[in-house]
Design an enzyme around this catalytic site. Structure first.
Site, PDB file in Angstrom:
ATOM      1  N   ASP A   1     109.518  15.288 -19.245  1.00 28.85           N
ATOM      2  CA  ASP A   1     108.223  15.949 -19.396  1.00 28.85           C
ATOM      3  C   ASP A   1     107.327  15.000 -20.204  1.00 28.85           C
ATOM      4  O   ASP A   1     107.773  13.942 -20.674  1.00 28.85           O
ATOM      5  CB  ASP A   1     108.373  17.322 -20.076  1.00 28.85           C
ATOM      6  CG  ASP A   1     107.176  18.236 -19.759  1.00 28.85           C
ATOM      7  OD1 ASP A   1     106.110  17.718 -19.361  1.00 28.85           O
ATOM      8  OD2 ASP A   1     107.299  19.462 -19.916  1.00 28.85           O
TER       9      ASP A   1
HETATM   10  C1  NOJ Z   1     103.690  19.262 -19.650  1.00 31.60           C
HETATM   11  C2  NOJ Z   1     104.268  20.461 -18.973  1.00 31.60           C
HETATM   12  O1  NOJ Z   1     105.310  21.020 -19.739  1.00 31.60           O
HETATM   13  C3  NOJ Z   1     104.809  20.149 -17.582  1.00 31.60           C
HETATM   14  O2  NOJ Z   1     105.210  21.340 -16.979  1.00 31.60           O
HETATM   15  C4  NOJ Z   1     103.775  19.437 -16.782  1.00 31.60           C
HETATM   16  O3  NOJ Z   1     104.229  19.231 -15.473  1.00 31.60           O
HETATM   17  C5  NOJ Z   1     103.453  18.132 -17.481  1.00 31.60           C
HETATM   18  N1  NOJ Z   1     102.910  18.425 -18.805  1.00 31.60           N
HETATM   19  C6  NOJ Z   1     102.472  17.259 -16.709  1.00 31.60           C
HETATM   20  O4  NOJ Z   1     101.211  17.777 -16.767  1.00 31.60           O
END
Ligand code: NOJ
Length: 750
Positions: free
Chosen positions: A287
């Site tokens: 993430d």
């Molecule tokens: C953080 C989020 O937790 C995740 O779900 C998302 O896909 C990413 N950022 C990218 O934006």
């Protein structure tokens, strides 16, 4: 000194390359893997590191820095997220396939969560449809639209089981039940990826967040999860298993730690569980910065250590942080990771690129753009109707008759962007049909006074005018809830009542004596205890998306029936959270007749626990609305529950049937649900578990026999030794229309 060091590294590197080129890197023999290995043999170390690099810009950034173009030219980037302009997507891809050393195409990713331009209900809403078909179709539409601007990878579906409505990301979840979440997970993957990965409209799915993100303590986002190993296997992993079985090519590690280990550095999780147990065959992405966030977690001592942990765990691609880029060479030379480990990580990414056909056709889906196509909007409306849950409908106030004079009130009645909900970077308010717009389009007899300008508004300046308007009408339709920004990532709430002065305005309106229909748009269940008695009907539409207004119009006037059912247990108060139907029984389960409410306890009563069970003295033990609950515009009777045999064996199956009759005056759709309880286990078992459901359409007066079949496979679970199987003993079963009721029978397994 520096020069000598560099030469030594260089020599070491050449040596490593020679050794690694000689051995077979990956044994699997599918063509994509073969091609990936052939390509790998030609790549420099810099390029290999580049493939592990997911570069991003912020979703707000409209320009493309030259530094990023240069990085692509040098083969230092594997994929991008949030490239917000199509020209830049095209330009970057052109640089990659024409100028980079081995001409390896990029993958462009974005959070296309519940639609790209045409926005569908938030995932929790879609889960309320209990409808795999519409889930698959809506994600197909999302892929068709997003791929037209070059997005071939979405960070969805989110498959985090969520048992706490305070958590802002419950909006994005499939709800609290692993069985329902698994069905939906499979549907999302099929829809996003389509029939073939190399179709230009196919968008890679990314099952996220692996794992336990939804179990954040107290519903506080990013927080610690503590999940024992049976619960992990029986509740949190199944939706991911289903997504991988359906072919999800990527998976995202979660931000949180589970049982002390942050997911991005959890070797056991990523190797033993993900690769070996779940046979995952694509690549793992972190993430946003979750690799370097292992430092504040207190798991990695610095950036280099974070990279070492991520690489050794088997995390292929690092999102946004740069620990891999900065430290892989050093880690290799120190022997902290091996060249063959690195090669494996790269091959796992390359083979997905080959499967996508990017080397033959790296361009975006050039078919005529179908953004907001008529059929997409029609599907979005259908999804909003199927997702809406009718929670209360006293004296069948709904549906309304067309000539009724309506006072429309509320901060979300005409908010084109808010009704889209969280994660809609690409959705555009100007395409939304708000309820007001739909009422206008359909010549409804209404007048509109907002009452409150936004959901958190505490000002009462519009109250007088609003109440006056209500007095001149037959019925009040109050459209409120939460603005989009009040749910989603990092937007947890400790109090989940209607925000601002909405409750106050509703109470004032109820003094007019006019019936009130409360329509809620929100990213989570909203506690209604304070105002439920002031309203006559409650329709939960979640954030319904682009066509929300049209859907609401059709439901209010009975052109369509709201047919959603709750995918989460609806609390009376946040004090009950976490709350879920498939809990354990405890040694002192609730005895409803014996429940003593706090106000009935005599003053000065002697302290005693006797007679008391697992409940709250003030709010008791029941939720406001149970999992699976939802009304329609007609009524049903369940009868004649039949179980084909009392004894289940390894070879037979149990057929369960029930007669469901539409006893009302309208045609309707009912969701028939099957729950099972394994009464005694070597590990205690939940009081009920969903094992099947079927939607049936029934004409007024019609009866249908609905059947389910159960085999031993449906009853298997992981016990405390992580042995997967069924244990001998008795099982209860219920067939009904929510988790709190149903006709009951049982059987045993021998
Ligand atoms: C953080 C989020 O937790 C995740 O779900 C998302 O896909 C990413 N950022 C990218 O934006």
């Amino acid at each position: 000194m520096k020069g000598v060091k560099l030469k030594i590294y260089g020599l070491l590197f050449v040596l490593l390359m020679v050794v690694s080129c000689k051995k077979e890197v990956v044994k699997t023999t599918d063509i994509a893997t073969q091609k990936a290995n052939d390509l790998l043999a030609k790549m420099t170390l810099e390029e290999k590191i580049g493939q592990l690099n997911l570069r991003g810009t912020s979703s707000r950034q409209k320009t493309l820095p030259n530094e990023l173009k240069q990085a692509v030219r040098e083969g230092k980037v594997g994929a991008f997220l949030n490239v917000m302009k199509t020209e830049y997507v095209d330009e970057l891809q052109k640089i990659a396939i024409e100028e980079s050393p081995n001409k390896i195409p990029l993958i462009f990713a974005r959070d296309v969560i519940h639609g790209f331009k045409t926005i569908f209900p938030i995932p929790l809403g879609l889960a309320a449809s209990w409808d795999a078909d519409i889930t698959e179709k809506s994600s197909r539409v999302a892929a068709i639209e997003a791929s037209s601007v070059g997005i071939r990878w979405t960070f969805a579906p989110m498959l985090d089981i969520a048992r706490d409505s305070r958590w802002g990301r419950i909006a994005e979840s499939p709800g609290e039940d692993p069985y329902l979440a698994s069905k939906l997970g499979e549907a999302y993957v099929k829809g996003f990826q389509g029939d073939s990965l190399n179709d230009p409209t196919s968008m890679l799915a990314c099952a996220k967040h692996f794992i336990g993100y939804g179990a954040a303590i107290g519903g506080r986002d990013y927080n610690t999860a503590i999940i024992n190993k049976e619960l992990m296997q029986n509740v949190y992993l199944p939706p991911f298993k289903a997504a991988f079985k359906a072919g999800s090519q990527t998976v995202m590690t979660s931000f949180n730690e589970t049982n002390g280990i942050p997911a991005s550095g959890d070797k056991k999780l990523l190797q033993e569980i993900l690769r070996k147990q779940l046979n995952f065959d694509g690549f793992v992405v972190s993430d946003w910065n979750s690799v370097t966030e292992m430092i504040p977690h207190g798991f990695a001592k610095d950036e280099k250590h974070a990279a070492e942990l991520g690489l050794n765990a088997g995390l292929n691609m690092e999102m946004t942080s740069k620990s891999y880029e900065h430290h892989i060479k050093e880690l290799l030379s120190e022997g902290k990771i091996s060249e063959s480990q690195l090669n494996n990580l790269v091959v796992e990414i390359l083979k997905v690129k080959f499967r996508m056909g990017l080397f033959e056709n790296s361009g975006r889906n050039s078919k005529a753009s179908k953004l907001y196509a008529k059929e997409h909007l029609a599907l979005a409306k259908e999804a909003a109707i199927k997702s809406s849950v009718l929670l209360k409908n006293d004296k069948s106030i709904l549906p309304l008759v067309k000539k009724t004079k309506i006072a429309v009130v509320g901060p979300l009645a005409n908010k084109p962007r808010e009704q889209l909900g969280t994660w809609t970077f690409d959705g555009e308010g100007q395409h939304s049909v708000t309820p007001i717009k739909a009422f206008e389009n359909n010549n409804t007899n209404f007048s509109f006074t907002e009452g409150l300008s936004y959901s958190r508004d505490k000002s009462e300046v519009q109250f007088k005018k609003t109440i006056q308007n209500a007095k001149n009408s037959d019925v009040i339709v109050f459209i409120g809830g939460e603005e989009a920004i009040l749910s989603g990532e990092a937007h947890s709430r400790a109090n989940i009542d209607l925000p601002g002065a909405q409750e106050k305005l509703l109470k004032e309106l109820s003094k007019t004596g006019k019936p009130i229909i409360l329509v809620i748009m929100a990213g989570r269940p909203i506690t209604l205890t304070n105002i439920i008695n002031n309203v006559d009907a409650v329709l939960m539409t979640w954030h319904p998306g682009t066509m929300g207004g049209e859907a609401i119009y059709e439901m209010l006037f009975g052109i369509q029936e709201p047919s959603g059912r709750l995918p989460v247990t609806w609390p009376k108060t946040v004090g009950q959270l976490p709350l879920f139907y498939n809990h354990k029984n405890t040694g002192r389960p609730v005895i409803p007749e014996k429940f003593v409410q706090m106000d009935s306890i005599p003053v000065g009563a002697w302290q005693s626990s006797l007679g008391n069970t697992s409940h709250y003295l003030d709010v008791g033990f029941t939720p406001h609305f149970p999992f699976g609950y939802g009304l329609g515009y007609t009524s049903y009777m369940y009868s004649n529950l039949q179980v084909s045999t009392q004894k289940l064996t390894n070879t037979n199956q149990i057929k369960i049937s029930v007669d469901v009759k539409n006893t009302g005056e309208r045609d309707g759709e009912e969701l028939v649900q099957l729950y099972v309880q394994d009464v005694v286990g070597s590990v205690t078992r939940p009081v009920k578990e969903l094992k099947g459901f079927e939607k049936v359409k029934l004409k007024s007066g019609a009866l249908k026999t609905v059947s389910f079949a159960l085999t031993v496979d449906d009853l298997k679970y992981y016990n405390s030794n992580l042995k997967y199987g069924v244990e001998k003993g008795d099982f209860n079963l219920w067939v009904g229309n929510n988790a709190s009721n149903g006709l009951r029978s049982g059987f045993s397994y021998e």
